[in-house]
Every structure is written in C-alpha cells, then in structure tokens.
Design a protein around this motif. Structure first.
Motif, PDB file in Angstrom:
ATOM      1  N   MET A   1      -2.716  -2.101   0.650  1.00  0.00           N
ATOM      2  CA  MET A   1      -2.030  -0.967   0.039  1.00  0.00           C
ATOM      3  C   MET A   1      -2.890  -0.379  -1.074  1.00  0.00           C
ATOM      4  O   MET A   1      -3.500  -1.120  -1.835  1.00  0.00           O
ATOM      5  CB  MET A   1      -0.695  -1.445  -0.549  1.00  0.00           C
ATOM      6  CG  MET A   1       0.302  -0.329  -0.739  1.00  0.00           C
ATOM      7  SD  MET A   1       1.935  -0.968  -1.238  1.00  0.00           S
ATOM      8  CE  MET A   1       1.787  -0.927  -3.017  1.00  0.00           C
ATOM      9  N   ALA A   2      -2.936   0.940  -1.158  1.00  0.00           N
ATOM     10  CA  ALA A   2      -3.715   1.595  -2.217  1.00  0.00           C
ATOM     11  C   ALA A   2      -3.124   1.255  -3.586  1.00  0.00           C
ATOM     12  O   ALA A   2      -1.917   1.045  -3.703  1.00  0.00           O
ATOM     13  CB  ALA A   2      -3.678   3.108  -2.007  1.00  0.00           C
ATOM     14  N   THR A   3      -3.986   1.172  -4.619  1.00  0.00           N
ATOM     15  CA  THR A   3      -3.497   0.882  -5.966  1.00  0.00           C
ATOM     16  C   THR A   3      -2.679   2.069  -6.471  1.00  0.00           C
ATOM     17  O   THR A   3      -3.111   3.219  -6.362  1.00  0.00           O
ATOM     18  CB  THR A   3      -4.694   0.664  -6.924  1.00  0.00           C
ATOM     19  OG1 THR A   3      -5.642  -0.148  -6.243  1.00  0.00           O
ATOM     20  CG2 THR A   3      -4.263   0.003  -8.211  1.00  0.00           C
ATOM     21  N   LEU A   4      -1.508   1.768  -7.019  1.00  0.00           N
ATOM     22  CA  LEU A   4      -0.684   2.847  -7.569  1.00  0.00           C
ATOM     23  C   LEU A   4      -1.273   3.304  -8.896  1.00  0.00           C
ATOM     24  O   LEU A   4      -1.851   2.518  -9.629  1.00  0.00           O
ATOM     25  CB  LEU A   4       0.747   2.344  -7.793  1.00  0.00           C
ATOM     26  CG  LEU A   4       1.526   1.947  -6.543  1.00  0.00           C
ATOM     27  CD1 LEU A   4       2.878   1.367  -6.936  1.00  0.00           C
ATOM     28  CD2 LEU A   4       1.729   3.148  -5.633  1.00  0.00           C
ATOM     29  N   ARG A   5      -1.113   4.605  -9.191  1.00  0.00           N
ATOM     30  CA  ARG A   5      -1.593   5.086 -10.477  1.00  0.00           C
ATOM     31  C   ARG A   5      -0.622   4.663 -11.588  1.00  0.00           C
ATOM     32  O   ARG A   5       0.526   4.303 -11.317  1.00  0.00           O
ATOM     33  CB  ARG A   5      -1.759   6.604 -10.425  1.00  0.00           C
ATOM     34  CG  ARG A   5      -0.480   7.364 -10.122  1.00  0.00           C
ATOM     35  CD  ARG A   5      -0.744   8.840  -9.930  1.00  0.00           C
ATOM     36  NE  ARG A   5       0.491   9.583  -9.761  1.00  0.00           N
ATOM     37  CZ  ARG A   5       0.571  10.902  -9.778  1.00  0.00           C
ATOM     38  NH1 ARG A   5      -0.526  11.638  -9.929  1.00  0.00           N
ATOM     39  NH2 ARG A   5       1.720  11.512  -9.627  1.00  0.00           N
ATOM     40  N   HIS A   6      -1.095   4.723 -12.831  1.00  0.00           N
ATOM     41  CA  HIS A   6      -0.220   4.441 -13.971  1.00  0.00           C
ATOM     42  C   HIS A   6       0.358   5.745 -14.510  1.00  0.00           C
ATOM     43  O   HIS A   6      -0.257   6.804 -14.388  1.00  0.00           O
ATOM     44  CB  HIS A   6      -1.017   3.766 -15.102  1.00  0.00           C
ATOM     45  CG  HIS A   6      -1.109   2.294 -14.951  1.00  0.00           C
ATOM     46  ND1 HIS A   6      -2.307   1.640 -14.811  1.00  0.00           N
ATOM     47  CD2 HIS A   6      -0.148   1.341 -14.924  1.00  0.00           C
ATOM     48  CE1 HIS A   6      -2.079   0.346 -14.685  1.00  0.00           C
ATOM     49  NE2 HIS A   6      -0.786   0.139 -14.752  1.00  0.00           N
ATOM     50  N   THR A 134       4.141   6.484  -7.876  1.00  0.00           N
ATOM     51  CA  THR A 134       4.006   6.648  -6.424  1.00  0.00           C
ATOM     52  C   THR A 134       3.379   7.993  -6.043  1.00  0.00           C
ATOM     53  O   THR A 134       3.091   8.235  -4.871  1.00  0.00           O
ATOM     54  CB  THR A 134       5.387   6.571  -5.735  1.00  0.00           C
ATOM     55  OG1 THR A 134       6.240   7.554  -6.321  1.00  0.00           O
ATOM     56  CG2 THR A 134       6.003   5.202  -5.865  1.00  0.00           C
ATOM     57  N   GLY A 135       3.219   8.888  -7.038  1.00  0.00           N
ATOM     58  CA  GLY A 135       2.625  10.188  -6.751  1.00  0.00           C
ATOM     59  C   GLY A 135       3.630  11.250  -6.357  1.00  0.00           C
ATOM     60  O   GLY A 135       3.260  12.379  -6.022  1.00  0.00           O
ATOM     61  N   MET A 136       4.913  10.890  -6.386  1.00  0.00           N
ATOM     62  CA  MET A 136       5.959  11.851  -6.016  1.00  0.00           C
ATOM     63  C   MET A 136       6.000  13.023  -6.998  1.00  0.00           C
ATOM     64  O   MET A 136       6.122  14.169  -6.601  1.00  0.00           O
ATOM     65  CB  MET A 136       7.306  11.119  -6.005  1.00  0.00           C
ATOM     66  CG  MET A 136       8.472  12.000  -5.666  1.00  0.00           C
ATOM     67  SD  MET A 136       8.699  12.056  -3.893  1.00  0.00           S
ATOM     68  CE  MET A 136      10.234  12.974  -3.787  1.00  0.00           C
TER      69      MET A 136
END
Ligand code: ACO
Length: 336
Positions: A1-6, A134-136
C-alpha cells in the motif's frame, strides 16, 4: 500500500463572547463562593454569550475566519466542514451548515456535525485528518463552538454544574503537510457507553410518547446532570492513558512533549495529569481560569492562545488530549 500523506494544522483561531462573568457574579445567583469555585476547579471567570449577538454557529465562524486568515485560505476553498458541539443552534439541522452559510461558502462542500462533548474537537480533528491523509480533501475546516450559559440551572440547585461551564469557540484549518515529518502524527479515539448517564442532558429525548409534552412537565431534566466525583475518577485515569497511547505509538517519552494542551475540564484534573507525566509548568497549557470549561471549544481555544503567545514553535511536539461525557476520550500527537 502506498504511504499515506500527513496532514497539518495550517491555521488556528478562537473567539470568546465579550461578557465576562466572574465568580462573584455567580455568588449572587447560586449560593456559591469564589473560594469554593477556585479551590475545586481553578476557575476565576468565564464568558457568557450575548443574546442577539452570539450564536453557536456565528461564534464558530468568527474563530474560523481567524484560522482561515492564518492559513491563507479563502473560505470558498474549504472542501469540508467538521463542526463539534453539544449545544447546537437547532435540534436539527446541525450547526455545520449554519457555519457554512455564515462564512458565505457557496461551493456545496459537506458539513458534518460531531457530537462528542468534551472530546468533540479531538474527534473532529481526527475525522479531518483521515480525509486529508487519504487524499480525499486538501482543506478541511474543524470547529468547536459552545453556548452553555443559556442551558445552565442558575439557581442554588444547579451550582455543582453551573459554575464550571462557559461559552466560546475555536477552529483550525487542516491541510496536507508539505514538510517531511511535520503534522498530525496520530489520533486516538475511545468511548465507554456504560457511563453515558454520568454526565448528561437528558431532555428533549426522542424516546418519549410525546416529547414536547414531556419536557413541559419535566423541565428539570433539561439541565445538565453530572456525577462530578465519578467523572473526576475516570478523567484522571483516561487522560494519562490516551496520552501514553499517542506517545508509545510514535516512539516518544513524556519528557519529549513540548506542549500538552489538555481539554480544560478542571484545573485539578490537569494538575493531576501533569504530575503523573512529570511535566514542568511551562509544558502544560491552562486557561480554564479565564474561560471555565467550554467542552468542544476548549482545546482549540487553548491551542490558539498558545500559538498566539508564542508558546508553540515549529518542530515542537504538541499533544492534545480530552475526556468527557459518554464517556469519551481522545488524543492527537502533532509535530508542529
Ligand atoms: N459552591 C459551593 N458549594 C458547592 C458547590 C458550589 N458551586 N457545588 C457543590 N457544593 C457543595 C455540595 O453541596 C457539597 O456540600 P455538602 O458537603 O454539604 O453536601 C460540597 O460542596 C461537596 O460537593 P461535592 O460534589 O462532593 O464536591 P467535589 O469535591 O466532588 O467537587 C466538582 C465537585 C468540582 C464538580 C468535582 O467533583 C470535580 O471536579 N469533578 C470533575 C468534574 C469535571 O471536571 N467536570 C467537567 C466536565 S466533564 C469534563 O470536562 C471532563
């Protein structure tokens, strides 16, 4: 899974009503004393809203404008509103949509109300953090705002509860972090419904044959009830627990914390937590002396004042923690 951003807190602001209510004023209403209130809670004064001027939604909007300005974000660029309150303007709809209207946001962004009382702001911050990670969404406005004073029993019967609570609002803007290692490191949320009735406003409850008639006949249950000693007992266990959980998850020790911003429940609770963690006075923020307990607004008001006063610097380890009705409790660990 790609690393989630902070995500990080790009802006913070607060608003409190102009009316200052000192303990001496309460002495004239509810058979209490300045000495009793200060000894048990640390509170010297609180703010009460001005009818016709302040509402839960517009106080939140006043705080939000400051947070948006600090973040350099236009209100219409907000992609989601998360509004924490136990004292909404209406039974329904929630105060989030009212704040959206108040700020002139016309982009049809979602507005979500969070009902987790004293833990409401940290819960709301966690919701915002998940959406940004999550980038939403890129820009989430998180607000905590409360008007307690219109719902307190100001007669001698209400003194055990009514001396504690005050009105106010705070807000933050949550955005994706652009600096490696900066931002909200983790959030931790808990609840224990077993104790739901230990700190409660029971009416108007929906589970009545005719709830409108019921509240006309049983007005006392419209006021808050609190089993103060039991709340105290649980708070002094859950605060250290949920702070430790945040520190453990991120590999930190209590002495690594630069600033603890606890929910301003009661100065005695904060002092107990400070002592348990072995933190010096300069690492724990308290403003309950001036505002009382503003439930969902207390953490963002305190955070906003700490930032304003230069007590939090870039790179500091900041811990937010809360406990309250539900029971619910929560923490957020932030590399500022
Ligand atoms: N002024 C004067 N006397 C009072 C008042 C008042 N405002 N309120 C209660 N008393 C009296 C009581 O009647 C009682 O009198 P008695 O001994 O003659 O019966 C006496 O003071 C002691 O009452 P207690 O309720 O036992 O007082 P206690 O020492 O437990 O203090 C308090 C009460 C301050 C509420 C305490 O229990 C407490 O701090 N609890 C934590 C609750 C809290 O912080 N809640 C915040 C909201 S929840 C949250 O944010 C986590």
């Amino acid at each position: 899974m790609a690393t989630l951003r902070h995500s990080y807190i790009a802006g913070v602001g607060h608003y409190v009503p102009s009316r200052v209510v000192k303990n001496a004023e309460l002495e004239t209403m509810m058979n209490t004393s300045d000495a009793w209130i200060q000894e048990r809670t640390g509170i010297q004064e609180r703010r009460w809203f001005e009818e016709g001027t302040d509402t839960t939604a517009n106080m939140g909007a006043n705080a939000a404008r400051k947070a948006l300005e600090m973040a350099g974000v236009d209100a219409n660029d907000v992609q989601m509103i998360v509004f924490a309150t136990l004292s909404p303007d209406y039974f329904f709809p929630g105060s989030g949509v009212l704040l959206q209207r108040e700020l002139g946001i016309t982009n049809n962004c979602p507005a979500l109300d969070v009902r987790n009382q004293c833990s409401g702001f940290v819960y709301a911050l966690s919701v915002a953090d998940q959406f940004v990670r999550t980038g939403m969404y890129d820009t989430v406005l998180v607000v905590g705002s409360e008007i307690h004073s219109s719902g307190l029993d100001k007669s001698p019967e209400g003194r055990g509860v009514s001396v504690i609570f005050g009105d106010g609002a705070g807000a933050v803007v949550v955005r994706p972090s652009t600096t490696e290692g900066q931002g909200i490191l983790s959030t931790h949320l808990h609840s224990q419904g077993e104790f739901a009735e230990e700190l409660i406003v029971k009416e108007p409850g929906s589970n009545r044959d005719n709830r409108v008639q019921y509240i006309l006949d049983n007005q006392a249950d419209l006021y808050p009830y609190m089993n103060g000693q039991n709340v105290f007992k649980h708070a002094v266990v859950r605060f250290p627990q949920v702070i430790k959980e945040a520190l453990d998850q991120n590999g930190y020790q209590p002495q690594d914390v630069n600033m603890l911003i606890p929910h301003q429940a009661n100065l005695r609770i904060t002092q107990y937590v400070q002592q348990k963690m072995g933190l010096t006075d300069d690492k724990v923020f308290s403003n309950i002396q001036r505002y009382g307990n503003t439930t969902a607004a207390s953490v963002p008001i305190a955070l906003s004042e700490a930032v304003q006063e230069g007590k939090i610097k870039r790179g500091d380890l900041v811990c937010l923690a809360a406990f309250g009705s539900g029971f619910t409790w929560a923490s957020a660990l932030i590399k500022w």
